[in-house]
Structures are given as C-alpha cells and as structure tokens.
Design a protein around this motif. Structure first.
Motif, PDB file in Angstrom:
ATOM      1  N   SER A 155       0.842  -1.205   0.000  1.00  0.00           N
ATOM      2  CA  SER A 155       0.000   0.000   0.000  1.00  0.00           C
ATOM      3  C   SER A 155       0.873   1.249   0.000  1.00  0.00           C
ATOM      4  O   SER A 155       0.576   2.230  -0.695  1.00  0.00           O
ATOM      5  CB  SER A 155      -0.921   0.010   1.219  1.00  0.00           C
ATOM      6  N   SER A 156       1.949   1.221   0.792  1.00  0.00           N
ATOM      7  CA  SER A 156       2.864   2.352   0.843  1.00  0.00           C
ATOM      8  C   SER A 156       3.481   2.623  -0.520  1.00  0.00           C
ATOM      9  O   SER A 156       3.565   3.772  -0.968  1.00  0.00           O
ATOM     10  CB  SER A 156       3.968   2.077   1.877  1.00  0.00           C
ATOM     11  N   ILE A 157       3.891   1.568  -1.199  1.00  0.00           N
ATOM     12  CA  ILE A 157       4.506   1.717  -2.526  1.00  0.00           C
ATOM     13  C   ILE A 157       3.486   2.236  -3.538  1.00  0.00           C
ATOM     14  O   ILE A 157       3.806   3.053  -4.398  1.00  0.00           O
ATOM     15  CB  ILE A 157       5.105   0.373  -2.979  1.00  0.00           C
ATOM     16  N   ALA A 158       2.239   1.765  -3.439  1.00  0.00           N
ATOM     17  CA  ALA A 158       1.188   2.248  -4.337  1.00  0.00           C
ATOM     18  C   ALA A 158       0.938   3.739  -4.133  1.00  0.00           C
ATOM     19  O   ALA A 158       0.693   4.478  -5.091  1.00  0.00           O
ATOM     20  CB  ALA A 158      -0.098   1.458  -4.115  1.00  0.00           C
ATOM     21  N   LEU A 159       1.027   4.195  -2.881  1.00  0.00           N
ATOM     22  CA  LEU A 159       0.814   5.619  -2.580  1.00  0.00           C
ATOM     23  C   LEU A 159       2.001   6.468  -3.003  1.00  0.00           C
ATOM     24  O   LEU A 159       1.835   7.623  -3.396  1.00  0.00           O
ATOM     25  CB  LEU A 159       0.560   5.795  -1.075  1.00  0.00           C
ATOM     26  N   ASP A 160       3.196   5.902  -2.903  1.00  0.00           N
ATOM     27  CA  ASP A 160       4.412   6.637  -3.277  1.00  0.00           C
ATOM     28  C   ASP A 160       5.390   5.661  -3.912  1.00  0.00           C
ATOM     29  O   ASP A 160       6.207   5.036  -3.217  1.00  0.00           O
ATOM     30  CB  ASP A 160       5.043   7.300  -2.048  1.00  0.00           C
ATOM     31  N   PRO A 161       5.337   5.492  -5.247  1.00  0.00           N
ATOM     32  CA  PRO A 161       6.207   4.531  -5.931  1.00  0.00           C
ATOM     33  C   PRO A 161       7.698   4.824  -5.768  1.00  0.00           C
ATOM     34  O   PRO A 161       8.536   3.958  -6.050  1.00  0.00           O
ATOM     35  CB  PRO A 161       5.790   4.664  -7.411  1.00  0.00           C
ATOM     36  N   ARG A 162       8.038   6.011  -5.297  1.00  0.00           N
ATOM     37  CA  ARG A 162       9.457   6.342  -5.103  1.00  0.00           C
ATOM     38  C   ARG A 162       9.944   5.974  -3.702  1.00  0.00           C
ATOM     39  O   ARG A 162      11.119   6.194  -3.386  1.00  0.00           O
ATOM     40  CB  ARG A 162       9.672   7.838  -5.323  1.00  0.00           C
TER      41      ARG A 162
END
Length: 207
Positions: A155-162
C-alpha cells in the motif's frame, strides 16, 4: 429599524474580522509550533506532546479550521513508533504496549489523512509494526500479522512509488516469508541434488 440592522451587521463584520485576524496569527503560531516541536522531538522523543502553539482562538477550533489535526496525528503516531523501539526485543512489555498504541494511531491516521506521501509513510511504519507483531503472536496468528505487513508495504509503494524504504522492507518481508514456508515444508531430496518442494524455485526479482 434600519439603524438597528446596520448595527447588527457591523457587529457581525467586526466579529468576522476578529476571527480572520486570529486565524492569520494562529497560522504563523502553528507553523512555528510544529517546526519547534519537530526539533524538540528529535532531541528527546520522550517529551510529552512537543507540538503545541499558544493560539489566539481555542486550540481545537484553530486546529480544525487550519487543518492541523492530520499533521499532529501523524507526528504523534511517529512518536509512539519511536518510543516503541522497533529494533528492541519484541517481547519487552513496555515497548510492546507503545507499539500497540502506535499501530492504533497509524491505522487511524491512514483512515483520515489526505496527504498521499504522508499516508505512504504511515503505511510503511504500520507494516513494520505488523512484522514485529508476528514475532510475538502465537503460531496460528503469526502468518496473518506477516501478511498484514506485506499488504501495508505494498500500500505504501502504491501511494508513493518512489518510497525506497517501503520497497526494501517489502523485499525483506517476502524473503523471510519464503524462508518460513521452506522451514515449514522442507524440501525432500530426489537423489539428483535438485529439490521439487516449496522454495526449490528461483528467488524472483523483487524491487
């Protein structure tokens, strides 16, 4: 009658002007209060409620009107996370209680926060707490905690792919999950030196 109406209107305008003036002052005071609180927190995370401001308007009113509540909720959740000492022994009673509080605050923050990058950080920290929780959970519940951590990192990566930290945490979690599965399902030798059970395949790329 007309004079009375004008007086009433004048009173309303005066009150509105005072409200706006108070808000303008409170904006600066909250900005300074958050910045100063961040410095106090870095110096000593145990300081109780380092983020405060001497507001003109009642603090609850100014926080809502200036949308400061989300900033405070995030900071207080991070404080509990730090006080929970995520790198300490997961079985210590004190940190265990603080981690539970941090988990509740981060879950709440994720539900109400509207700032995408900050929500990504909240999800990443929540994932860390889930993974730590898997160590103290009973054998039946441990995989559920671990899955919660993996879901939070994704979920964290989906919100901020960087978000490199969430990617790193996800890769570690997936690696550990594969190792746990391999231990629960040991590979039987076929005599050729190549296993055919769980964990016999390639590791996969990851992030």
């Amino acid at each position: 009658m007309k004079k009375g109406l004008l007086l009433a209107l004048s009173g309303v305008l005066t009150a509105l002007a005072l409200l706006l003036a108070g808000l303008a002052i409170d904006v600066g005071r909250w900005q300074h209060g958050l910045a100063a609180g961040d410095v106090r927190f870095q110096g000593d995370p145990a300081v109780r409620d380092p983020w405060r401001a001497p507001t003109i308007l009642p603090a609850r009113v100014s926080r809502r009107l200036l949308a400061v509540d989300d900033d405070l909720l995030y900071r207080r959740a991070v404080r509990l996370f730090r006080l929970g000492r995520p790198n300490a022994n997961p079985y210590e009673i004190g940190p265990l209680s603080l981690r539970a509080q941090a988990q509740a605050e981060l879950t709440r923050a994720l539900r109400v926060d509207r700032d995408g990058p900050r929500r990504a950080r909240e999800a990443n920290l929540l994932g860390v707490l889930f993974v730590i929780g898997s160590a103290v959970a009973n054998r039946e519940d441990s995989p559920t905690f671990f899955e919660g951590g993996i879901t939070s990192f994704r979920s964290s990566i989906a919100l901020d792919p960087r978000g490199e930290e969430a990617k790193f945490n996800l890769e570690l979690a997936l690696l550990r999950q594969r190792e746990d599965v391999s231990l629960r399902n040991p590979v039987r030798s076929s005599g050729t030196g190549r296993g055919r059970g769980a964990g016999a395949g390639s590791e996969g790329g990851g992030y």
